[in-house]
Design an enzyme around this catalytic site. Structure first.
Site, short mmCIF file in Angstrom:
data_model
loop_
_atom_site.label_atom_id
_atom_site.label_comp_id
_atom_site.label_asym_id
_atom_site.label_seq_id
_atom_site.Cartn_x
_atom_site.Cartn_y
_atom_site.Cartn_z
N CYS A 2 0.83 -1.19 0.00
CA CYS A 2 0.00 0.00 0.00
C CYS A 2 0.87 1.24 0.00
O CYS A 2 2.08 1.19 0.00
CB CYS A 2 -0.91 0.01 1.22
SG CYS A 2 -1.86 -1.51 1.44
N SER A 361 11.40 -12.60 -3.28
CA SER A 361 12.70 -12.33 -3.88
C SER A 361 13.81 -12.89 -3.00
O SER A 361 13.59 -13.24 -1.84
CB SER A 361 12.90 -10.82 -4.07
OG SER A 361 13.37 -10.22 -2.88
#
Length: 631
Positions: A2, A361
């Site tokens: 967000c 990741s």
């Protein structure tokens, strides 16, 4: 993931400009395209853009506590929110949602500012405590999520997830900070807590800022630091490593939207995918980029891992001349940012978003386990430094460094000039030279006489000195790892990934930076991390049952682009026009004759100035964008 924004009147309850708050919020629409919301009351405005990941039906922000005493806007993921919710229910708190946002509200109600010590995850939030008339800003331990703030002269405090939200306010002064310019040309980014503007700051990782109405804005307070003391090692450290990594991955696989992973073909991303495959009942979605030039292409290794673990692999080929993103990058990063791997990072995030909303990741493995080549160079140089005092080394190796021919084209171990120059410096100067994008002498020569006076002898190495005073580590590897955790990791790596992913409304999670895992790895003996010429030794050894040796022990390639060739070929005129053009000349910061020689030397092939030219090119793009926006 967000975006949050806010306006707080520190002096009273002046009305908040709703239109301004809305513009600030919408400037970050890309961070949360699913929903948006505002909260206004006398002296306070909070805004939020939401990318829905968990509890899609509820969890809207700004969120207010049941008693209306607390209001929260938040960016991130708290992975232990379910356990915390159970703990809070036992204390008498009742929940209306199933999301981590409400857990933050009641964790604060229960534990106050110490609530941050209970959170496991990535976060940046602003929480208004109405009864106490105070605003709490907080940022996660490693700096995975960003948070900017700016105290204005009239007592207004602006804050937001990106600098562009703050610069939307016309009252924010846009005066460039000379020290930030020097830091940028030293490091290739502006390290915390500075921004490129004097009036705005970054909240450092692992810090909170509590602002009470009627009081001046204080300095941030640190609630976490990387531990440097060695700890006892278990009999089977490899098995413990795998178990800890698996658990860090497992808690990051909770989502109500499609989830996958980046897969470069390197050790760290391959390790994350291997753990995910063992935890998932369905094939994992993986994404990678293939490059047109073999020197930059790891796609064959990524394909091998994808086949080994049966992933749904998505790969795209990026042309070697993929430089159309230069102006896009200036808009994404808001301030000068010179890591050229931002281009392929942007592209892999663009690819991933077509298939998933959340991607894991492998960032953080090199910092935690000693994987960078510069760590091994530093240890070798430190061995020599400790055998000879600086009073001997400085004149001896300084003279050799001046006499020996420059050979940037050669591998580091053959670049005796660079080695001699490094040995002539103290330990911190030597390490700074290995991380600097432009060395001290060249950097100083680029500046105008007037700008050098403005700097008043300030040098970018002071950023490392400030952190080094707190490192308190005699172990040379621990010491430079600590410096990277404070500078390169949040300032470059995590900034690059956050902006590139958020530009595509993609949430990226980083299990190797799970803070219990980071703390555990920090306590391992350095001898387990760097063994002989091998970095990340303990990490690779632990993974031998999960990954093939040609993945684990091949030379590190990096995620680079061929800027040296670009500036002599397809970008020849563009770089000349930008570096010698009106924006850099008009800034008054540079010696334009020296910049002209820099371009000529590179384009003639006499010298390799690719990195300095890229750094100048991105600074010019920042100035041009700022002027176009009326800054």
């Amino acid at each position: 993931m967000c975006g949050l924004v806010g306006i707080f009147d520190t002096r009273g309850e002046r009305p908040i400009d709703r239109a301004l708050l809305d513009r600030m919020n919408e400037r970050q629409h890309h961070r949360g395209p699913d929903e948006g919301g505002l909260h206004l009351e006398p002296g306070l405005g909070l805004g939020h853009r939401r990318l829905s990941i968990i509890d899609l039906a509820t969890g809207q922000q700004p969120m207010t506590s049941a008693d209306d005493n607390l209001v929260l806007v938040y960016n991130g993921e708290i992975y232990n929110f379910a356990e915390l919710a159970d703990e809070l229910r036992a204390l008498g708190y009742r929940f209306r949602t199933h999301c981590d946002t409400e857990v933050i509200l009641y964790a604060y109600a229960a534990w106050g500012e110490a609530c941050v010590n209970h959170f496991r995850g990535m976060f940046a939030f602003a929480l208004w405590d109405r009864p106490r008339r105070q605003l709490l800003l907080a940022r996660d331990r490693l700096g995975i999520k960003p948070l900017y703030y700016a105290p204005l002269a009239d007592g207004t405090l602006l804050f937001g997830s990106e600098l562009k939200a703050l610069t939307t306010c016309p009252q924010l002064p846009r005066q460039i900070d000379p020290l930030a310019v020097e830091d940028y040309f030293g490091f290739g980014y502006v390290p915390e807590p500075r921004t490129i503007y004097k009036a705005a700051l970054k909240l450092p990782p692992g810090h909170t800022l509590t602002v009470r109405r009627g009081e001046p804005v204080p300095a941030p307070r640190q609630f976490w630091d990387l531990p440097l003391d060695p700890r006892p090692v278990s009999a089977d450290v490899g098995a413990e490593l795998i178990e800890r990594l698996r658990e860090a991955v497992r808690i990051r696989m909770i989502a109500e939207v499609p989830l996958g992973a980046f897969l470069s073909g390197g050790v760290d991303s391959s390790a994350v995918v291997a753990m995910m495959a063992g935890l998932s009942g369905a094939p994992v979605d993986t994404c990678s980029m293939a490059f047109g030039e073999a020197a930059y292409d790891e796609s064959a290794y990524a394909n091998d891992i994808a086949q080994r673990y049966g992933t749904r692999h998505h790969s795209e080929r990026v042309d070697a001349d993929d430089f159309d993103l230069l102006d896009t990058l200036a808009d994404i990063y808001d301030e000068p940012f010179a890591d050229s791997s931002a281009i392929p990072t942007y592209r892999v995030c663009q690819l991933a978003r077509r298939h998933v909303t959340v991607a894991l990741s492998g960032d953080g493995g090199d910092e935690s386990f000693g994987g960078y080549r510069r760590y091994r160079w530093h240890l070798q140089e430190e061995h020599l430094r400790r055998r000879l005092p600086l009073a001997v080394r400085r004149p001896l190796f300084g003279a050799l460094g001046r006499l020996y021919p420059k050979a940037n084209w050669a591998p580091r171990f053959l670049r005796a000039k660079a080695t001699f120059q490094s040995l002539a410096r103290d330990s911190l100067e030597g390490y700074f030279d290995s991380v600097a994008v432009i060395g001290d002498d060249l950097r100083a020569s680029l500046y105008s006489a007037a700008f050098r006076r403005d700097l008043q002898d300030y040098r970018a190495i002071e950023v490392l000195r400030r952190h080094d005073r707190l490192a308190d580590a005699n172990d040379p590897l621990r010491r430079v790892q600590y410096l990277d955790f404070k500078t390169y990791l949040p300032g470059d790596i995590l900034t690059k990934v956050d902006r590139a992913s958020m530009a595509h409304a993609l949430e990226v999670r980083v299990p190797i930076l799970d803070h219990p895992f980071v703390e555990w790895a920090a306590g391992l003996p350095s001898a387990l991390k760097v063994q002989g010429g091998e970095g990340k030794a303990v990490f690779k050894q632990a993974l031998e049952r999960h990954l093939p040796r040609d993945i684990l022990y091949r030379p590190k390639m990096g995620f680079a682009v061929p800027i040296d060739r670009w500036f002599r070929g397809p970008l020849r005129e563009r770089v000349r026009g930008a570096v010698l053009g009106e924006h850099l000349a008009g800034s008054g910061l540079f010696d334009m004759d020296r910049l002209a020689r820099l371009v000529d030397e590179h384009q003639s092939g006499r010298r390799d100035h690719g990195t300095p030219l890229w750094t100048l090119l991105m600074f010019e793009a920042f100035l041009r964008r700022s002027e176009a926006a009326g800054a």
